[in-house]
Write a protein that holds these residues in place. Sequence first.
Motif, PDB file in Angstrom:
ATOM      1  N   PHE A   1      13.851   0.555  -2.919  1.00  0.00           N
ATOM      2  CA  PHE A   1      12.728  -0.231  -3.427  1.00  0.00           C
ATOM      3  C   PHE A   1      13.236  -1.518  -4.058  1.00  0.00           C
ATOM      4  O   PHE A   1      14.253  -1.512  -4.756  1.00  0.00           O
TER       5      PHE A   1
ATOM      6  N   GLU B   1       8.399  -3.432  -5.889  1.00  0.00           N
ATOM      7  CA  GLU B   1       7.899  -2.241  -5.188  1.00  0.00           C
ATOM      8  C   GLU B   1       7.982  -1.016  -6.090  1.00  0.00           C
ATOM      9  O   GLU B   1       7.075  -0.189  -6.115  1.00  0.00           O
TER      10      GLU B   1
ATOM     11  N   ILE C   1       5.160   6.019   2.364  1.00  0.00           N
ATOM     12  CA  ILE C   1       5.932   4.766   2.357  1.00  0.00           C
ATOM     13  C   ILE C   1       6.916   4.752   3.517  1.00  0.00           C
ATOM     14  O   ILE C   1       7.104   3.720   4.172  1.00  0.00           O
TER      15      ILE C   1
ATOM     16  N   LEU D   1       3.161  -0.293   0.041  1.00  0.00           N
ATOM     17  CA  LEU D   1       3.174  -0.738  -1.353  1.00  0.00           C
ATOM     18  C   LEU D   1       2.715  -2.179  -1.548  1.00  0.00           C
ATOM     19  O   LEU D   1       2.657  -2.655  -2.675  1.00  0.00           O
ATOM     20  N   GLU D   2       2.377  -2.862  -0.489  1.00  0.00           N
ATOM     21  CA  GLU D   2       1.829  -4.209  -0.623  1.00  0.00           C
ATOM     22  C   GLU D   2       0.372  -4.098  -1.051  1.00  0.00           C
ATOM     23  O   GLU D   2      -0.373  -3.253  -0.550  1.00  0.00           O
TER      24      GLU D   2
END
Length: 189
Positions: free
Chosen positions: A47, A51, A95, A102-103
Amino acid sequence: MDELEILEYVNKNSKYVSVNKEKIIPFLNSIENVKYHYWLDREKIGFSEKEFIIFAFICETMNFCFWGNRNWKVYYAGKEYIGSEALFYAILKEIKLNNVFLEIDSLKNVSKSYFKKILSSKGELPILMSKRFKLFKETVRIIEKKKNKFFDEIFSIKTDKELLEYIISNFKHFDDKSKFKGKVIHFNK
């Protein structure tokens, strides 16, 4: 009242629960040498800092009340998880399947049926699914509304107390509190 005064008040006024003061030091000694590993360190998911912040916010938004739901399990990398760990791994699975999950633009378009699909496991869903979905959408909406200002605000915070104040003032559903014998008691996680 500060945190210690609140704890003392609850301790002195509790009817069915008390602190056994003789057991505090032995308990502290028993956990002194525990080697604790943060569960996410094992995952090597790479990440970015932003994120990770989004991941933490959406997971913690939904991380409550798993007791009584032992049938809800998530399988990840050959292991079975329940409760809050199952929640984290359900999100991690998504994910890995959807690298833009995660956007914010992706998160804001998550429908209730898609949300249920993410959290379903062998037909079982965690309890309070509608409440979790509502809080998930509210968290995403708040972050989206703030745009990049959200990260600027987060990165400007210097202490854990400032972080808590920021979270409960911007994300009202994190301000866990209850009245106990006339006093407001906070249970902020």
